[in-house]
Design a protein around this motif. Structure first.
Motif, PDB file in Angstrom:
ATOM      1  N   LEU A  14     -10.011   1.984  38.019  1.00  0.00           N
ATOM      2  CA  LEU A  14     -10.981   1.842  39.090  1.00  0.00           C
ATOM      3  C   LEU A  14     -10.310   2.490  40.160  1.00  0.00           C
ATOM      4  O   LEU A  14     -11.101   3.141  40.852  1.00  0.00           O
ATOM      5  N   VAL A  15      -8.985   2.745  40.247  1.00  0.00           N
ATOM      6  CA  VAL A  15      -8.270   3.713  41.438  1.00  0.00           C
ATOM      7  C   VAL A  15      -7.453   4.475  40.754  1.00  0.00           C
ATOM      8  O   VAL A  15      -6.195   4.305  40.485  1.00  0.00           O
ATOM      9  N   PRO A  16      -7.668   5.694  40.278  1.00  0.00           N
ATOM     10  CA  PRO A  16      -6.995   6.482  39.341  1.00  0.00           C
ATOM     11  C   PRO A  16      -6.071   7.605  40.236  1.00  0.00           C
ATOM     12  O   PRO A  16      -5.397   8.214  39.755  1.00  0.00           O
ATOM     13  N   GLY A  17      -6.549   7.537  41.770  1.00  0.00           N
ATOM     14  CA  GLY A  17      -6.071   8.578  42.304  1.00  0.00           C
ATOM     15  C   GLY A  17      -4.659   8.793  42.409  1.00  0.00           C
ATOM     16  O   GLY A  17      -3.848   9.794  42.225  1.00  0.00           O
ATOM     17  N   PHE A  18      -3.814   7.916  42.590  1.00  0.00           N
ATOM     18  CA  PHE A  18      -2.391   7.745  42.777  1.00  0.00           C
ATOM     19  C   PHE A  18      -1.623   8.100  41.514  1.00  0.00           C
ATOM     20  O   PHE A  18      -0.937   8.764  41.245  1.00  0.00           O
ATOM     21  N   GLY A  19      -2.285   7.393  40.313  1.00  0.00           N
ATOM     22  CA  GLY A  19      -1.783   7.618  39.026  1.00  0.00           C
ATOM     23  C   GLY A  19      -1.964   9.177  38.585  1.00  0.00           C
ATOM     24  O   GLY A  19      -0.805   9.668  38.156  1.00  0.00           O
ATOM     25  N   ILE A  20      -2.922   9.843  39.025  1.00  0.00           N
ATOM     26  CA  ILE A  20      -3.081  11.305  38.725  1.00  0.00           C
ATOM     27  C   ILE A  20      -1.770  11.963  39.343  1.00  0.00           C
ATOM     28  O   ILE A  20      -1.398  13.030  39.043  1.00  0.00           O
ATOM     29  N   ARG A  21      -1.679  11.506  40.785  1.00  0.00           N
ATOM     30  CA  ARG A  21      -0.902  12.381  41.661  1.00  0.00           C
ATOM     31  C   ARG A  21       0.631  12.252  40.863  1.00  0.00           C
ATOM     32  O   ARG A  21       1.307  13.089  40.959  1.00  0.00           O
ATOM     33  N   ILE A  22       0.761  11.250  40.578  1.00  0.00           N
ATOM     34  CA  ILE A  22       2.190  10.700  39.821  1.00  0.00           C
ATOM     35  C   ILE A  22       2.313  11.831  38.489  1.00  0.00           C
ATOM     36  O   ILE A  22       3.469  12.457  38.289  1.00  0.00           O
ATOM     37  N   ARG A  23       1.223  11.960  38.021  1.00  0.00           N
ATOM     38  CA  ARG A  23       1.533  12.899  36.742  1.00  0.00           C
ATOM     39  C   ARG A  23       1.584  14.223  36.988  1.00  0.00           C
ATOM     40  O   ARG A  23       2.197  15.063  36.247  1.00  0.00           O
ATOM     41  N   ASN A 228      -0.733   6.472  32.826  1.00  0.00           N
ATOM     42  CA  ASN A 228      -1.454   6.751  31.833  1.00  0.00           C
ATOM     43  C   ASN A 228      -2.831   6.358  31.862  1.00  0.00           C
ATOM     44  O   ASN A 228      -3.914   7.061  31.289  1.00  0.00           O
ATOM     45  N   ALA A 229      -3.088   5.221  32.156  1.00  0.00           N
ATOM     46  CA  ALA A 229      -4.456   4.701  32.389  1.00  0.00           C
ATOM     47  C   ALA A 229      -5.322   5.552  33.325  1.00  0.00           C
ATOM     48  O   ALA A 229      -6.297   5.648  33.395  1.00  0.00           O
ATOM     49  N   SER A 230      -4.639   5.910  34.241  1.00  0.00           N
ATOM     50  CA  SER A 230      -5.556   6.553  35.235  1.00  0.00           C
ATOM     51  C   SER A 230      -5.995   7.979  34.734  1.00  0.00           C
ATOM     52  O   SER A 230      -7.148   8.397  35.222  1.00  0.00           O
ATOM     53  N   LEU A 231      -5.401   8.661  33.872  1.00  0.00           N
ATOM     54  CA  LEU A 231      -5.602   9.708  33.246  1.00  0.00           C
ATOM     55  C   LEU A 231      -6.654   9.485  32.015  1.00  0.00           C
ATOM     56  O   LEU A 231      -7.890  10.025  31.723  1.00  0.00           O
ATOM     57  N   ALA A 232      -6.506   8.236  31.258  1.00  0.00           N
ATOM     58  CA  ALA A 232      -7.394   8.234  30.159  1.00  0.00           C
ATOM     59  C   ALA A 232      -8.655   7.273  30.357  1.00  0.00           C
ATOM     60  O   ALA A 232      -9.751   7.745  29.821  1.00  0.00           O
ATOM     61  N   LEU A 233      -8.616   6.412  31.312  1.00  0.00           N
ATOM     62  CA  LEU A 233      -9.784   5.420  31.208  1.00  0.00           C
ATOM     63  C   LEU A 233     -10.867   5.787  32.141  1.00  0.00           C
ATOM     64  O   LEU A 233     -12.002   5.509  31.767  1.00  0.00           O
ATOM     65  N   PRO A 234     -10.559   6.282  33.172  1.00  0.00           N
ATOM     66  CA  PRO A 234     -11.995   6.872  34.078  1.00  0.00           C
ATOM     67  C   PRO A 234     -13.055   7.379  32.948  1.00  0.00           C
ATOM     68  O   PRO A 234     -14.093   7.139  33.292  1.00  0.00           O
ATOM     69  N   GLY A 235     -12.432   8.531  32.440  1.00  0.00           N
ATOM     70  CA  GLY A 235     -13.492   9.293  31.845  1.00  0.00           C
ATOM     71  C   GLY A 235     -13.940   8.431  30.590  1.00  0.00           C
ATOM     72  O   GLY A 235     -15.393   8.569  30.134  1.00  0.00           O
ATOM     73  N   ILE A 236     -13.313   7.487  29.961  1.00  0.00           N
ATOM     74  CA  ILE A 236     -13.672   6.941  28.799  1.00  0.00           C
ATOM     75  C   ILE A 236     -14.815   6.009  29.188  1.00  0.00           C
ATOM     76  O   ILE A 236     -15.756   5.461  28.621  1.00  0.00           O
ATOM     77  N   PHE A 237     -14.577   5.314  30.317  1.00  0.00           N
ATOM     78  CA  PHE A 237     -15.665   4.198  30.765  1.00  0.00           C
ATOM     79  C   PHE A 237     -16.942   4.933  31.062  1.00  0.00           C
ATOM     80  O   PHE A 237     -17.654   4.469  31.525  1.00  0.00           O
ATOM     81  N   ARG A 238     -16.780   6.425  31.244  1.00  0.00           N
ATOM     82  CA  ARG A 238     -17.975   6.892  31.767  1.00  0.00           C
ATOM     83  C   ARG A 238     -18.870   7.288  30.327  1.00  0.00           C
ATOM     84  O   ARG A 238     -19.904   7.971  30.471  1.00  0.00           O
TER      85      ARG A 238
END
Length: 348
Positions: A14-23, A228-238
């Motif tokens: 639901l809120v992937p932005g911070f996780g993507i920045r960490i990566r 890891n979820a921030s990268l994987a799940l947003p696209g998968i849920f679509r």
């Protein structure tokens, strides 16, 4: 703990932005002999911290208990390598019936990444809670970690043979250098660092700071899962095809359950005592899936569907460990002897 992990997956979706920045944070690329490289990314550092703490908590002295009878250790390592290969090969034939080839190949590669990783350190904790042989658990975890630069490429090469196209090429490329460099940098070296620091500083000093390290460990673990979820799940849920999600959940659950069953059956077949069977069961059912997620998210970013099997496998093995622990406790007879239940240390 399971609910905390699920919460990080929901937050990542639901809120992937911070996780993507960490990566995106990285200290550059580390080059190993023969040209193999690995990125010193923030997820790799977080994984390394988790494994360093695991090394600090490992009492190497307990390993002496299995030094004279290493058969189960060697067989455990062999089974932990062969089971993912056998299962993925079998599933590859079944997936020929699946209409979407990209999804089928992504599932196979995801299974390969999960199965190629060393035994999870958490298996020793589950084994101890279920009154298993903690010395045997530690020996299998440490052995699979040290041997991972050899065993990980073996699994990846084997699964590359049942995939095709770009997916097969990616697995072969990983096995030829990238995966080896990664497990050395993010898995083997941090684990050995923790073991060495424990020997240098002493168990008493480590024990004083261990509560703080365990608290930090939990925070880092949840943050790594969120990233890891921030990268994987947003696209998968679509995804429009939720049939693939269901298929992946079923297949990963079967692979995970098969590992637990194979461990118990193998140890029982060899006539191992109950506490040894418990340790081998958890060892074969749990892999260091965080390592697979970190490696896949960096090396296979062009195949985002590969991450779905890894995410679901992580949930499956945690649920599976809880189920196995419950079953073992219910099957334990109140009259079981101390030695059978693992409360009495084995004879020297």
């Amino acid at each position: 703990m399971l609910w905390l992990l699920i919460s990080t997956y929901v937050l990542g979706a639901l809120v992937p932005g911070f996780g993507i920045r960490i990566r995106g944070l990285s200290a550059g690329t580390v080059t190993f002999p023969l040209g193999a490289t690995a990125e010193a990314s923030m997820p790799a550092f977080m994984l390394g911290f988790l494994l360093t703490v695991a090394g600090l908590a490992t009492d190497v002295g307990q390993l002496k208990r299995v030094a004279r009878k290493p058969t189960l250790v060697w067989l455990g390592l062999a089974a932990n390598t062969l089971w993912p290969i056998a299962f993925t090969t079998m599933i590859a034939f079944v997936l020929r019936l699946w209409s979407n080839d990209v999804e089928a190949q992504s599932l196979l590669v995801g299974l390969a990444m999960a199965g190629a990783m060393p035994v999870a350190g958490a298996s020793a904790t589950w084994s101890q809670n279920a009154e298993g042989n903690i010395a045997l658990s530690l020996a299998v975890v440490l052995g699979s970690t040290i041997a991972s630069p050899l065993l990980t490429p073996l699994v990846l090469h084997a699964v590359a043979g049942v995939t095709h196209g770009d997916y097969s090429e990616d697995l072969d490329e990983l096995a030829q250098g990238t995966a080896i460099a990664f497990v050395v940098l993010a898995v083997v070296l941090p684990s050995l660092l923790g073991l060495v620091l424990r020997q240098v500083l002493g168990a008493r000093r480590i024990g004083r700071v261990m509560p703080a390290l365990k608290a930090a460990n939990l925070v880092v673990l949840l943050l790594l899962n969120y990233s890891n979820a921030s990268l994987a799940l947003p696209g998968i849920f679509r995804l429009s095809n939720w049939n693939f999600v269901v298929l992946t959940a079923v297949v990963t659950a079967c692979m995970c359950a098969g590992g637990f069953v194979a461990g118990w059956a193998m140890a029982k077949r060899l006539g191992a005592e109950r506490r040894d069977r418990i340790s081998i069961t958890f060892a074969l059912g749990m892999s260091n899936n965080g390592s697979g997620l970190v490696l896949a998210s960096s090396a296979l970013a062009d195949h985002p569907l590969v991450l779905l099997p890894l995410v679901l496998y992580n949930l499956a093995q945690q649920c599976g460990a809880g189920i196995v622990d419950t079953v073992l406790r219910r099957r334990a007879s109140p009259t079981t002897s101390d030695e059978e239940r693992g409360t009495r240390p084995p004879a020297a």
